[in-house]
Design a protein around this motif. Structure first.
Motif, mmCIF file in Angstrom:
data_model
loop_
_atom_site.group_PDB
_atom_site.id
_atom_site.type_symbol
_atom_site.label_atom_id
_atom_site.label_comp_id
_atom_site.label_asym_id
_atom_site.label_seq_id
_atom_site.Cartn_x
_atom_site.Cartn_y
_atom_site.Cartn_z
ATOM 1 N N ALA A 35 -21.511 11.040 -6.184
ATOM 2 C CA ALA A 35 -22.958 11.059 -6.416
ATOM 3 C C ALA A 35 -23.750 11.421 -5.167
ATOM 4 C CB ALA A 35 -23.412 9.706 -6.956
ATOM 5 N N TRP A 43 -27.700 1.782 -3.818
ATOM 6 C CA TRP A 43 -26.467 1.186 -4.335
ATOM 7 C C TRP A 43 -25.386 1.200 -3.246
ATOM 8 C CZ3 TRP A 43 -24.180 -1.912 -7.562
ATOM 9 C CH2 TRP A 43 -22.843 -1.767 -7.872
ATOM 10 N N LEU A 44 -25.271 2.296 -2.526
ATOM 11 C CA LEU A 44 -24.294 2.384 -1.442
ATOM 12 C C LEU A 44 -24.611 1.373 -0.345
ATOM 13 C CD1 LEU A 44 -21.897 4.020 -0.142
ATOM 14 C CD2 LEU A 44 -23.655 5.399 0.972
ATOM 15 N N GLU A 61 -15.896 0.969 -4.581
ATOM 16 C CA GLU A 61 -17.109 1.466 -5.223
ATOM 17 C C GLU A 61 -17.911 2.359 -4.277
ATOM 18 O OE1 GLU A 61 -18.353 1.352 -8.349
ATOM 19 O OE2 GLU A 61 -16.417 0.490 -8.886
ATOM 20 N N GLY A 91 -20.407 7.189 -9.610
ATOM 21 C CA GLY A 91 -20.803 6.142 -8.689
ATOM 22 C C GLY A 91 -22.284 5.898 -8.559
ATOM 23 N N SER A 92 -23.071 6.282 -9.553
ATOM 24 C CA SER A 92 -24.501 6.007 -9.508
ATOM 25 C C SER A 92 -24.992 5.752 -10.932
ATOM 26 C CB SER A 92 -25.257 7.161 -8.851
ATOM 27 O OG SER A 92 -26.617 6.825 -8.652
ATOM 28 N N THR A 146 -28.813 6.077 -5.726
ATOM 29 C CA THR A 146 -27.471 6.241 -5.168
ATOM 30 C C THR A 146 -27.390 5.660 -3.763
ATOM 31 O OG1 THR A 146 -27.133 8.273 -6.463
ATOM 32 C CG2 THR A 146 -25.719 7.942 -4.552
ATOM 33 N N ILE A 176 -23.207 1.734 -13.583
ATOM 34 C CA ILE A 176 -22.657 2.731 -12.665
ATOM 35 C C ILE A 176 -21.682 3.646 -13.391
ATOM 36 C CG2 ILE A 176 -21.334 3.086 -10.553
ATOM 37 C CD1 ILE A 176 -24.199 2.054 -10.163
ATOM 38 N N GLN A 224 -29.377 9.535 -12.432
ATOM 39 C CA GLN A 224 -28.933 9.105 -11.100
ATOM 40 C C GLN A 224 -29.784 9.671 -9.955
ATOM 41 O OE1 GLN A 224 -24.721 9.723 -10.535
ATOM 42 N NE2 GLN A 224 -24.817 11.915 -10.689
ATOM 43 N N THR A 260 -18.964 6.385 -4.802
ATOM 44 C CA THR A 260 -20.362 6.797 -4.721
ATOM 45 C C THR A 260 -20.562 7.869 -3.656
ATOM 46 O OG1 THR A 260 -21.125 4.627 -5.475
ATOM 47 C CG2 THR A 260 -22.707 5.976 -4.261
ATOM 48 N N ARG A 301 -22.473 -2.757 -11.759
ATOM 49 C CA ARG A 301 -21.214 -2.004 -11.834
ATOM 50 C C ARG A 301 -20.690 -1.949 -13.264
ATOM 51 N NH1 ARG A 301 -15.340 -3.161 -9.008
ATOM 52 N NH2 ARG A 301 -15.687 -5.250 -9.836
#
Length: 638
Positions: free
Chosen positions: A363, A336-337, A355, A305-306, A333, A301, A328, A359, A297
């Motif tokens: 993204a 990460w989510l 966050e 959000g990516s 993406t 990021i 990205q 995302t 982060r």
């Protein structure tokens, strides 16, 4: 005679495994760590997000040719030595399971049954499911593909409790362990990226232990983590406080075993490590994931959000206003989510929901075409949205298979259960069915056009009076927030914290929330300076479709004394952006005195350049270098 005997022995082996799975297929509930939050399974959404989810179901998931996904696994096609055709079935299948959980559509059920049966029909007597030639087994992407097959089968077992499906996953895992031992036992030496792709099989192995209680899977999971810390391994625990882009030297060959910064695979390993933490309670595992998440982060990021360039971590947050190669990736993406939601489920902390929301709305939705048919592989912050190239002769690429996995990851987390009550993490039009601490059914209704505005009305229905706590996320960016219960103000709200309301709740109780959606001016930092605009979780963008002049014109935002830019909401147009605003900027001027402010249209990042009409768009706006002036003061921070 000999062949007949072999067939009988193989059949006997399958029967024993099936019997074993039948005896052990009881989900254990006494593991050391329990999640703070429990996702809601029954959700009926409306509005913008519901439309996006429906488009994905109808135009991407159900439109998939399932036979084409299964074809590589057939015995006659097992000739592969380097590619990753075997991942596509599992990615599509886990997306379809999530979609079915969200909306139990008969068409989805039929597709899932067909796909599960079709895959299991390809399983060899030794348990193998894959497409690699016998002398190439466990090399390159073979274990990675086995991981996705296991994840798909286990997701289907969790949905249906079909013992045959669990047996298939058990048989495949047993094959992997046996073959790995036959080849020397070192999973971190298999494939590329310091073994991260192969050893990300940790996640389904942990799930298998959860479903079967067979200790060999727990032992194998621990052995994978032990190997991470060897010289050959990715050292995901010992390097958890090291910047993810600096853990290993830059390799001579970018996509190779020596590459230790592969973003997607690294996060996949950490997802598995959290599952192992739940099984063991070893806090070193949790700390390693939390430290790495914070580092990603902080250093990687971007505003949407990516992150990641050419699929690797590269310290990209500081460089996000510049043109970046292959920026990205959608697989990054999505992962990460998913990792962020794992931590939200485990801890209940607001920062993870903040966050994940950013995302998701930027993204992730920005990578999906307006009709949900295709997904971009890469999405720049300034530039165009383009469809990714086909991979492995499969008619789609990894990101098109993976995108819906992220899309359907959010609905269960909008409203969640916790031991003391309920937690509302996200705001979206819909009806959410949960259970109270006494196991009483509760219906939570949200009425809102969020994030177009910050007004959210929440009501409770079908509940007998009961004392429990409802906690509501107050996003970090909402500096002016009001919250009322049945018209009575709740004081002492703090941004980035949970508002906790403990009372006797009854049917008809009304919660009203107003979030601060003022336009925030975000500075890129560094030199030369760039700025971007956000409203709530949404990144606002200049789109060539909305401007008569060129989007290359230099504009300085007109801000108030607190550093916010005024936004005038415009009505949406059919087929146009989801959100459109006007804001005032001072244009670049080559005359002695600058002209007054001009109104410029901005739209949401997910809509920018994303429609029937292709267009260029721009998130980051370069600012004039002027030695007479300082940078914008009192600016809100991202």
């Amino acid at each position: 005679m000999m062949n007949t005997l072999k067939i009988k022995i193989a059949c006997l082996g399958l029967t024993l495994i099936f019997f074993k799975a039948t005896l052990l297929a009881q989900a254990q509930t006494n593991f050391p760590i329990r999640d703070i939050l429990r996702p809601t399974e029954k959700v009926n959404m409306g509005g913008y997000l519901a439309d996006k989810l429906d488009e994905s179901i109808n135009n991407r998931i159900l439109a998939q040719d399932i036979d084409r996904l299964i074809e590589p696994f057939k015995l006659e096609n097992r000739k592969e030595s380097s590619l990753w055709q075997s991942e596509f079935w599992g990615k599509w299948f886990t997306s379809a399971v999530l979609a079915y959980r969200y909306k139990p559509d008969k068409r989805l059920k039929k597709a899932l049954e067909y796909a599960a049966e079709g895959l299991l029909a390809t399983q060899s007597g030794d348990g193998y499911i894959g497409n690699y030639a016998k002398d190439k087994r466990l090399q390159q992407w073979d274990i990675w593909g086995q991981k996705y097959c296991m994840l798909g089968l286990l997701a289907y077992y969790d949905l249906t409790k079909n013992k045959k499906v669990l047996t298939g996953a058990v048989h495949l895992a047993d094959y992997l362990i046996a073959e790995l031992n036959r080849q020397g036992g070192l999973i971190v030496t298999k494939g590329n990226y310091r073994g991260m792709a192969a050893s990300s099989v940790l996640e389904p192995i942990c799930l298998l232990y959860k479903y079967t209680n067979d200790k060999k899977y727990l032992d194998f999971a621990k052995e994978i983590v032990r190997q991470w810390e060897t010289v050959q391994g990715p050292q995901l625990l010992s390097k958890s406080k090291t910047n993810v882009s600096e853990r290993f030297p830059k390799p001579k060959s970018w996509y190779s075993y020596a590459q230790g910064q592969k973003a997607y695979e690294m996060m996949s390993c950490y997802e598995g490590l959290l599952e192992l933490y739940r099984l063991t309670g070893d806090v070193a595992y949790k700390y390693a994931v939390e430290d790495t998440w914070e580092n990603i982060r902080k250093t990687e990021i971007n505003i949407a959000g990516s992150g990641a360039s050419t699929e690797m971590w590269f310290g990209g947050k500081a460089m996000q206003s510049f043109p970046i190669n292959h920026y990205q990736e959608t697989c990054v993406t999505v992962t990460w989510l998913k990792l962020t939601h794992q931590l939200l489920r485990l801890t209940g902390e607001v920062k993870y929901a903040d966050e994940a929301e950013r995302t998701y709305y930027n993204a992730l939705l920005g990578a999906m075409s307006a009709d949900g048919v295709v997904w971009a592989k890469y999405t720049p912050l300034n530039g165009q949205r383009l469809q990714g190239s086909e991979q492995c002769g499969m008619g789609l690429n990894c990101c098109e298979a993976s995108g819906p996995r992220g899309l359907f990851n959010l609905p269960p987390y909008i409203v969640t259960e916790r031991n003391k009550g309920l937690q509302i993490n996200y705001f979206a039009e819909g009806i959410y069915h949960a259970k109270s601490p006494t196991n009483q059914k509760v219906t939570i209704l949200q009425h809102t056009d969020y994030p177009q505005s910050g007004l959210i009305h929440i009501s409770l229905d079908r509940i007998q009076p009961e004392a429990f706590e409802i906690t509501i996320r107050i996003p970090e960016w909402s500096k002016r927030t009001t919250l009322t219960i049945n018209g009575k103000n709740i004081d002492s709200l703090q941004s980035g914290q949970l508002a906790k309301i403990k009372r006797i709740w009854r049917s008809g109780d009304q919660i009203s929330l107003k979030l601060d959606m003022r336009g925030r001016v975000i500075e890129s930092g560094g030199f030369p300076q760039n700025v971007a605009i956000m409203s709530g979780p949404i990144v606002l963008v200049r789109d060539a479709r909305l401007e008569d002049g060129g989007i290359e014109a230099v504009l300085k935002p007109v801000v108030d004394q607190d550093g916010y830019i005024g936004l005038t909401r415009l009505s949406g147009r059919s087929g146009g952006p989801f959100m459109t605003f006007e804001a005032n900027f001072i244009p670049e001027s080559y005359t002695e005195y600058p002209k007054g402010p001009v109104a410029v249209s901005l739209c949401d990042y997910a809509s920018a350049g994303n429609g029937q009409e292709s267009s260029f768009y721009k998130v980051w706006m370069p600012q004039l270098v002027n030695p007479k002036e300082n940078s914008i003061k009192k600016k809100p921070k991202l």
